[in-house]
Design an enzyme around this catalytic site. Structure first.
Site, mmCIF file in Angstrom:
data_model
loop_
_atom_site.group_PDB
_atom_site.id
_atom_site.type_symbol
_atom_site.label_atom_id
_atom_site.label_comp_id
_atom_site.label_asym_id
_atom_site.label_seq_id
_atom_site.Cartn_x
_atom_site.Cartn_y
_atom_site.Cartn_z
ATOM 1 C CB THR A 1 5.256 77.712 40.534
ATOM 2 O OG1 THR A 1 5.981 76.511 40.265
ATOM 3 C CG2 THR A 1 6.152 78.658 41.303
ATOM 4 C CG LEU B 1 5.368 82.314 38.326
ATOM 5 C CD1 LEU B 1 4.611 82.744 39.582
ATOM 6 C CD2 LEU B 1 6.834 82.101 38.623
ATOM 7 C CG ASP B 2 6.397 75.333 36.193
ATOM 8 O OD1 ASP B 2 6.591 75.779 35.049
ATOM 9 O OD2 ASP B 2 7.218 74.621 36.802
ATOM 10 N NE ARG B 3 -2.443 73.262 35.148
ATOM 11 C CZ ARG B 3 -3.635 73.488 34.587
ATOM 12 N NH1 ARG B 3 -4.633 73.951 35.311
ATOM 13 N NH2 ARG B 3 -3.810 73.247 33.314
ATOM 14 N NE ARG C 1 7.997 70.815 38.615
ATOM 15 C CZ ARG C 1 6.952 70.639 37.808
ATOM 16 N NH1 ARG C 1 6.524 71.656 37.052
ATOM 17 N NH2 ARG C 1 6.344 69.478 37.754
#
Length: 286
Positions: free
Chosen positions: A132, A128-130, A227
């Protein structure tokens, strides 16, 4: 003896987290407070927050959970068996190390926890993105991780998200299908051809004056896919300044990995792992 529960504080005026905590935690220095944040002990509306400049609005609650003892995880454990474990990753924490941050990652925390229990190391199944938050899955062996990598499209049933976007999509429900490419500065964008196919499904769950809460599901897990798609649709994810958001109402990217459904790679059992949608998301669309 159970540790004493710290009181729950209610925010009565707009502020940011560090000065709010300093004003309510007498005798604690800035370094003490930052250490609490780093360890995931500060909760805003029940969700762990690590950023010292996290914005607060009236009505939110702030609390401290007791310091975790001897190798406990600094975030909720959603599921564990002999082969897998899943955590509820807070926003602001990397899934795994990058060139700037090697230590403070979900992977390191889970690996240390397993090692302290004599169970070896963790193997990241996806990322997961930082910024998210939500369901993040680990394998307990390289063989199980490899099984996911080799049979991803067969094993994974659904990857569901909740997103708060600025404005609203042009239609109440739809599917976005584009090809994505990454440029030299690591920003992702859609191209007519020559990229990697990305498919995002969405449905508007609640519509507010300035934001919409969406249920999102992805067929593909491309970098920054959700995004990019909503930015290009004209309704960027709130807090996503990289992809055109004008506002940052919660001091974080308003994207949450709500559920992960898959077939267990060893037992074949159907599993559905869920993480509750952050309460702040609903507040934005009242």
């Amino acid at each position: 003896m159970q540790p004493k529960q710290a009181p729950i504080l209610t925010v009565d005026r707009a502020d940011t987290l560090l000065p709010f905590l300093l004003s309510h935690q007498k005798g604690k220095s800035r370094n003490n407070i930052k250490a609490l944040l780093t360890r995931g002990q500060v909760l805003v509306d029940g969700q762990a927050v690590t950023r010292h400049d996290h914005p607060l609005v009236p009505g939110q609650t702030v609390s401290l959970r007791p310091r975790l003892q001897g190798g406990d995880l600094p975030f909720p454990l959603l599921y564990e068996d002999a082969d897998l474990l899943a955590i509820d990753k807070p926003a602001g924490l990397l899934s795994t190390a990058n060139e700037r941050e090697q230590e403070r990652t979900a992977f390191r925390a889970v690996s240390d926890w397993l090692r302290d229990r004599g169970e070896g190391r963790a193997f990241l199944v996806h990322r997961l993105d930082r910024d998210t938050s939500g369901v993040l899955l680990f394998a307990k062996s390289e063989a199980v991780q490899q099984r996911f990598q080799n049979e991803w499209n067969t094993l994974i049933r659904r990857r569901g998200y909740r997103a708060v976007v600025e404005g609203a999509p042009p239609e109440p429900a739809g599917t976005i299908r584009t090809q994505l490419r990454e440029n030299r500065i690591h920003k992702v964008y859609s191209v007519r051809s020559g990229g990697k196919t990305a498919v995002t499904h969405y449905q508007v769950e609640r519509l507010g004056a300035d934001y919409a809460l969406l249920a999102v599901a992805i067929d593909t897990g491309r970098k920054n896919q959700i995004r990019v798609h909503f930015s290009e649709l004209g309704c960027p994810v709130a807090g996503d300044k990289v992809y055109g958001a004008a506002t940052d109402p919660l001091g974080r990217l308003c994207l949450h990995a709500h559920e992960l459904s898959f077939a267990h790679p060893v037992t074949g059992a159907e599993l559905l792992l869920r993480s509750e949608t952050p309460r702040g998301f609903s507040r934005l669309v009242r």
